[in-house]
Design an enzyme around this catalytic site. Sequence first.
Site, PDB file in Angstrom:
ATOM      1  N   HIS A  66      -7.000  17.489  23.022  1.00  0.00           N
ATOM      2  CA  HIS A  66      -6.600  18.857  21.921  1.00  0.00           C
ATOM      3  C   HIS A  66      -7.201  18.838  20.604  1.00  0.00           C
ATOM      4  CE1 HIS A  66      -3.678  15.624  21.094  1.00  0.00           C
ATOM      5  NE2 HIS A  66      -3.249  16.088  19.946  1.00  0.00           N
ATOM      6  N   ASP A  67      -7.342  17.636  20.208  1.00  0.00           N
ATOM      7  CA  ASP A  67      -7.991  17.243  19.127  1.00  0.00           C
ATOM      8  C   ASP A  67      -9.558  17.546  18.985  1.00  0.00           C
ATOM      9  OD1 ASP A  67      -5.884  16.908  17.473  1.00  0.00           O
ATOM     10  OD2 ASP A  67      -5.573  14.766  17.621  1.00  0.00           O
TER      11      ASP A  67
ATOM     12  N   ASP B  18       1.161   8.797  19.148  1.00  0.00           N
ATOM     13  CA  ASP B  18       0.235   9.458  18.333  1.00  0.00           C
ATOM     14  C   ASP B  18       0.213   8.742  17.094  1.00  0.00           C
ATOM     15  OD1 ASP B  18      -0.880  11.939  17.460  1.00  0.00           O
ATOM     16  OD2 ASP B  18       0.785  11.753  15.692  1.00  0.00           O
TER      17      ASP B  18
ATOM     18  N   ASP C  49       5.475  27.288  27.574  1.00  0.00           N
ATOM     19  CA  ASP C  49       6.786  26.433  27.612  1.00  0.00           C
ATOM     20  C   ASP C  49       6.848  25.407  28.771  1.00  0.00           C
ATOM     21  OD1 ASP C  49       7.251  28.141  29.568  1.00  0.00           O
ATOM     22  OD2 ASP C  49       7.649  29.826  28.025  1.00  0.00           O
TER      23      ASP C  49
ATOM     24  N   GLU D  24      -3.058   6.015  20.664  1.00  0.00           N
ATOM     25  CA  GLU D  24      -4.074   6.758  19.816  1.00  0.00           C
ATOM     26  C   GLU D  24      -4.629   5.860  18.543  1.00  0.00           C
ATOM     27  OE1 GLU D  24      -5.257  11.077  17.713  1.00  0.00           O
ATOM     28  OE2 GLU D  24      -3.365   9.935  17.455  1.00  0.00           O
TER      29      GLU D  24
ATOM     30  N   ASP E 224       4.305  13.040  24.288  1.00  0.00           N
ATOM     31  CA  ASP E 224       3.611  12.726  23.067  1.00  0.00           C
ATOM     32  C   ASP E 224       4.942  11.950  22.187  1.00  0.00           C
ATOM     33  OD1 ASP E 224       1.580  12.308  21.276  1.00  0.00           O
ATOM     34  OD2 ASP E 224       0.731  14.254  22.048  1.00  0.00           O
TER      35      ASP E 224
END
Length: 563
Positions: free
Chosen positions: A340-341, A204, A33, A262, A102
Amino acid sequence: MLGMNSKDWLNSTIGYIIYPSSYLDTDGDGLGDLKGIIQKLDYLQYLGINLVWICPIFKSPMDDYGYDVSDFEHINPLFGKDEDLITLLNEAHKRDIKIVIDFVLNHTSKEHIWYKKAIEDRNSEEYGYYIFKKGKENNLPPSNWKGFFSTSTWEYEPKLDEYFFHCFSKTMPDLNWANEKLREKIYQIAKKYLDLGVDGFRLDAVAHLAKDLSFSDAVGEKDENGLVFDASKFSNREEIYHYLDLLNENVFSKYDIVTVGEVGGSISAQESLRYNNKENGPIDLVFNFDTAWCNGAYASIEKADDEIKTDLICLKNGFMRWWSTCYKDAKGLALYWNNHDHPRVLSQYGSIKYRKESAKALITTLLFMYGVPFIHYGDEIGMSNTLYTSLDDFKDVSAQNFILENKHKFSEEKMIRFLNRTARVSGRTPMQWDDSENAGFSKGTPHLKINPNYKDVNVASNLKDEDSILHYFRSAIALRKEKTIESFVHDAYFQYIDYENEDVFAYSHGKNQELVVIANFRDHEVNFNFDKTKYEVKLHNYSDDKNSMTLRPFEVYLLIKKI
């Protein structure tokens, strides 16, 4: 240096990527969080970070871990309250840390009020915010396009007796950027958060905002369902640049912020200048994936782990291609190994056996190239890929779609091995803070299984060890910010040393090779012909210097020429 139209402060920026679900859970619900991030700002400051990119924090049903936004106006209650974002911004700014969030521009969740209104009334304004089409005869989708998550890009909406378009999950309908009223809504949302004090956005899936509005069938190899994957139908199309120019004109240009787009792996370095050229590019930096695929892991389902090998020429080509294009003509260049991807870089290009050595070699190689480096959370302690033993552990929509598509083709054992090697989950496992239960991440049940190596691989143990990966990262970051080194990193003289070498990644900055990085990317000794007696060693990942250029496994040097 970065171009005249860029932000000078980007020159000395070190970015850090936080996946909020997995950073620190303060309320015991198993999800990280905003208060957890606030608690760790001193840690980030200690590390030397001055910009943090936080993955999605808006309200979401979490079908795709927050990238399926159901309400842009409010923070996801799982991450905290709206006020927590304000506290985070204030506390970060006190520590000279900028916060980039993001911003999902391409799609929303089906739970978004816009979508709900759209399917209730096709005469509503919101109906135009999405892409709806009648199907073909025999209840077939409007076209044969295949999306990124291994399914058709079309999903039937019974309330309208029409299909909606989605290039990712079927729970995430794409927005219709051709609609002016939709664009105005996006401008209002962006201004709200910039006025709050957010320092910019990571945009994104920005490469997918425009679609081939003819929706004609794609030509190419069909899968067993008759679908064809042709990214040109919904990626990097000409209309995108017009949409982003308008976004920049109406919003970005009015603030001192950084924007990172991105753009994926389907665009060339030269084409990327349409996004961020010095003269009139609408955004500042772009994330590309060209240096994320260079070990063949993504086409390796039939291969054993020991058959995977880093293709160093591929890596060198990727970095040089982007440097040679962006140095002269772009506002800047974003550098990163993974996010993270992607799976963990230590498992991709490094070594579990040589965890310390390879983690240090990887950060040194990246950090002293031209650009704005971004470190993925956990890389500073050598976090590595998952070691899951069940397909059920891969709690990610992309992985689960892959399993459904391939379960009749490959054994469970092969799919588990492949997903441990390639799945996005590896880049999203909880941060390993200490050796207590759940790695100090949560007092509840973590949303993803903790990597069992957390007993040894954690922040607390790194802080106690003077030779740790974390301490090395901290020293490397401090060096990267030194004015002399910074000036070399941003000068016009970048070249590889022994470019054809398939084992050693070596490069220099400066007209006379004033700054040199030499890194062995193999888990065995490699001979390398270079006279380092003329140089001062500024960074080295072994405790002793043998004064020879027989490089030990993952040995790395940062050298500065003696005056």
